[in-house]
Scaffold this motif. Structure first.
Motif, PDB file in Angstrom:
ATOM      1  N   ALA A 153      -5.545  16.925 -18.570  1.00  0.00           N
ATOM      2  CA  ALA A 153      -5.625  16.737 -17.121  1.00  0.00           C
ATOM      3  C   ALA A 153      -5.395  15.274 -16.750  1.00  0.00           C
ATOM      4  N   HIS A 154      -5.997  14.372 -17.497  1.00  0.00           N
ATOM      5  CA  HIS A 154      -5.820  12.941 -17.213  1.00  0.00           C
ATOM      6  C   HIS A 154      -4.373  12.510 -17.429  1.00  0.00           C
ATOM      7  N   VAL A 155      -3.786  12.935 -18.521  1.00  0.00           N
ATOM      8  CA  VAL A 155      -2.418  12.493 -18.830  1.00  0.00           C
ATOM      9  C   VAL A 155      -1.423  13.037 -17.818  1.00  0.00           C
ATOM     10  N   TYR A 156      -1.528  14.302 -17.482  1.00  0.00           N
ATOM     11  CA  TYR A 156      -0.589  14.862 -16.504  1.00  0.00           C
ATOM     12  C   TYR A 156      -0.675  14.156 -15.159  1.00  0.00           C
ATOM     13  N   HIS A 157      -1.859  13.779 -14.742  1.00  0.00           N
ATOM     14  CA  HIS A 157      -2.011  13.136 -13.439  1.00  0.00           C
ATOM     15  C   HIS A 157      -1.720  11.637 -13.459  1.00  0.00           C
ATOM     16  N   ASN A 158      -1.728  11.034 -14.636  1.00  0.00           N
ATOM     17  CA  ASN A 158      -1.604   9.576 -14.682  1.00  0.00           C
ATOM     18  C   ASN A 158      -0.476   9.039 -15.552  1.00  0.00           C
ATOM     19  N   HIS A 159       0.009   9.830 -16.512  1.00  0.00           N
ATOM     20  CA  HIS A 159       0.937   9.242 -17.487  1.00  0.00           C
ATOM     21  C   HIS A 159       2.170  10.084 -17.806  1.00  0.00           C
ATOM     22  N   PHE A 172       4.873  17.130 -25.340  1.00  0.00           N
ATOM     23  CA  PHE A 172       3.561  17.194 -24.698  1.00  0.00           C
ATOM     24  C   PHE A 172       3.403  18.516 -23.943  1.00  0.00           C
ATOM     25  N   ASN A 173       4.445  18.914 -23.209  1.00  0.00           N
ATOM     26  CA  ASN A 173       4.397  20.168 -22.456  1.00  0.00           C
ATOM     27  C   ASN A 173       4.232  21.376 -23.378  1.00  0.00           C
ATOM     28  N   THR A 174       4.921  21.364 -24.506  1.00  0.00           N
ATOM     29  CA  THR A 174       4.807  22.468 -25.464  1.00  0.00           C
ATOM     30  C   THR A 174       3.397  22.551 -26.038  1.00  0.00           C
ATOM     31  N   CYS A 175       2.824  21.402 -26.360  1.00  0.00           N
ATOM     32  CA  CYS A 175       1.451  21.372 -26.874  1.00  0.00           C
ATOM     33  C   CYS A 175       0.478  21.924 -25.844  1.00  0.00           C
ATOM     34  N   PHE A 176       0.682  21.561 -24.578  1.00  0.00           N
ATOM     35  CA  PHE A 176      -0.217  22.046 -23.534  1.00  0.00           C
ATOM     36  C   PHE A 176      -0.048  23.547 -23.320  1.00  0.00           C
ATOM     37  N   LYS A 177       1.174  24.036 -23.386  1.00  0.00           N
ATOM     38  CA  LYS A 177       1.395  25.473 -23.253  1.00  0.00           C
ATOM     39  C   LYS A 177       0.665  26.232 -24.353  1.00  0.00           C
ATOM     40  N   HIS A 178       0.754  25.756 -25.572  1.00  0.00           N
ATOM     41  CA  HIS A 178       0.035  26.368 -26.694  1.00  0.00           C
ATOM     42  C   HIS A 178      -1.471  26.341 -26.433  1.00  0.00           C
ATOM     43  N   PHE A 179      -1.962  25.207 -25.962  1.00  0.00           N
ATOM     44  CA  PHE A 179      -3.385  25.039 -25.677  1.00  0.00           C
ATOM     45  C   PHE A 179      -3.848  26.052 -24.626  1.00  0.00           C
ATOM     46  N   ILE A 180      -3.105  26.165 -23.526  1.00  0.00           N
ATOM     47  CA  ILE A 180      -3.500  27.056 -22.432  1.00  0.00           C
ATOM     48  C   ILE A 180      -3.436  28.515 -22.847  1.00  0.00           C
ATOM     49  N   LEU A 181      -2.414  28.908 -23.584  1.00  0.00           N
ATOM     50  CA  LEU A 181      -2.338  30.292 -24.039  1.00  0.00           C
ATOM     51  C   LEU A 181      -3.505  30.628 -24.961  1.00  0.00           C
ATOM     52  N   PHE A 182      -3.930  29.660 -25.756  1.00  0.00           N
ATOM     53  CA  PHE A 182      -5.064  29.897 -26.656  1.00  0.00           C
ATOM     54  C   PHE A 182      -6.369  30.016 -25.882  1.00  0.00           C
ATOM     55  N   VAL A 183      -6.654  29.059 -25.006  1.00  0.00           N
ATOM     56  CA  VAL A 183      -7.952  29.077 -24.319  1.00  0.00           C
ATOM     57  C   VAL A 183      -8.069  30.256 -23.362  1.00  0.00           C
ATOM     58  N   THR A 184      -6.954  30.689 -22.776  1.00  0.00           N
ATOM     59  CA  THR A 184      -7.024  31.849 -21.888  1.00  0.00           C
ATOM     60  C   THR A 184      -7.091  33.151 -22.681  1.00  0.00           C
ATOM     61  N   ASN A 199      -1.732  24.636 -10.985  1.00  0.00           N
ATOM     62  CA  ASN A 199      -0.342  25.052 -10.772  1.00  0.00           C
ATOM     63  C   ASN A 199       0.423  25.154 -12.085  1.00  0.00           C
ATOM     64  N   ILE A 200       0.219  24.186 -12.965  1.00  0.00           N
ATOM     65  CA  ILE A 200       0.894  24.212 -14.263  1.00  0.00           C
ATOM     66  C   ILE A 200       0.376  25.374 -15.097  1.00  0.00           C
ATOM     67  N   VAL A 201      -0.929  25.582 -15.084  1.00  0.00           N
ATOM     68  CA  VAL A 201      -1.534  26.680 -15.837  1.00  0.00           C
ATOM     69  C   VAL A 201      -0.985  28.021 -15.355  1.00  0.00           C
ATOM     70  N   GLN A 202      -0.922  28.198 -14.041  1.00  0.00           N
ATOM     71  CA  GLN A 202      -0.407  29.450 -13.478  1.00  0.00           C
ATOM     72  C   GLN A 202       1.039  29.687 -13.900  1.00  0.00           C
ATOM     73  N   GLN A 203       1.835  28.635 -13.875  1.00  0.00           N
ATOM     74  CA  GLN A 203       3.245  28.765 -14.276  1.00  0.00           C
ATOM     75  C   GLN A 203       3.361  29.171 -15.745  1.00  0.00           C
ATOM     76  N   ILE A 204       2.558  28.565 -16.598  1.00  0.00           N
ATOM     77  CA  ILE A 204       2.583  28.900 -18.019  1.00  0.00           C
ATOM     78  C   ILE A 204       2.228  30.368 -18.230  1.00  0.00           C
ATOM     79  N   LEU A 205       1.190  30.831 -17.562  1.00  0.00           N
ATOM     80  CA  LEU A 205       0.735  32.209 -17.738  1.00  0.00           C
ATOM     81  C   LEU A 205       1.739  33.210 -17.171  1.00  0.00           C
TER      82      LEU A 205
END
Length: 212
Positions: A153-159, A172-184, A199-205
């Protein structure tokens, strides 16, 4: 902030040839196939708790390496607080060493999280080498993933623009997609905690629906 020992990936947490070592190799194999839905699903011969344990190590290692990518521009001067947009600021407390929620810089917060996760992984009462998992095991795993999400969350909003400049944004985006699919997949992070990147989470799902 106290000086800390350098954090290192936990590549040898599981004994070579053990069940969990084999599961780690399975993760690498399925990720290489490009099907992230398959990569997050529990293998037929594994328990849910075993799978959570192995993947917690894997995501810890992943975020440790991603943190090294942003460390040049996520500094105490550039990020005096751990924010994810002006609406969200995270205070640090682990309930043991730090009992009172305290404001700190983003890199200090992230290092606190990674050090805390490392202590959890190193504690056999929390992450046992046997299959005798404690009754609060999944509660601890949820706390770990909630705090790891805050790094994203910090990196997407700041870096994210800085990652684009060094051409690391796709990784980075691929890593986050993997992360979100796992936690959901395992309901590890509450929806309200995901709001900074809703918004990013919804798009991934939407782009990676579960099989009917």
């Amino acid at each position: 902030m106290q000086n800390r020992q350098p954090l290192r990936p936990k590549k040898q947490l599981f004994q070579s040839g053990s069940k969990r070592d084999q599961l780690q190799k399975y993760i690498v194999k399925t990720l290489g196939g490009g099907d992230l839905r398959q990569a997050v699903s529990v293998p037929i011969d594994a328990s849910r708790q075993e799978w959570l344990a192995v993947n917690t190590v894997d995501f810890y290692n992943q975020i440790l390496l991603l943190f090294s990518l942003v460390s040049d521009f996520c500094t105490r001067d550039s990020c005096p607080s751990m924010t994810a947009s002006p609406k969200y600021e995270y205070l640090w407390a682990d309930g043991k060493i730090s009992t009172k929620p305290t404001k700190c810089t983003a890199p200090d917060y992230i290092e606190n999280v990674l050090n805390w996760v490392e202590r959890c992984l190193d504690d056999p009462a929390v992450f046992p080498m046997s299959d005798d998992f404690p009754s609060n095991f999944e509660k601890t795993v949820k706390q770990i993933f909630k705090r790891l999400f805050r790094f994203y969350a910090h990196v997407y909003h700041n870096h994210i623009k800085q990652l684009e400049e060094v051409r690391e944004d796709r990784h980075f985006n691929t890593c986050f997609k993997h992360f979100i699919l796992f936690v959901t997949e395992f309901n590890l992070v509450d929806a309200k905690e995901l709001q900074p990147l809703a918004n990013i989470v919804q798009q991934i799902l939407e782009q990676n629906p579960r099989e009917a």
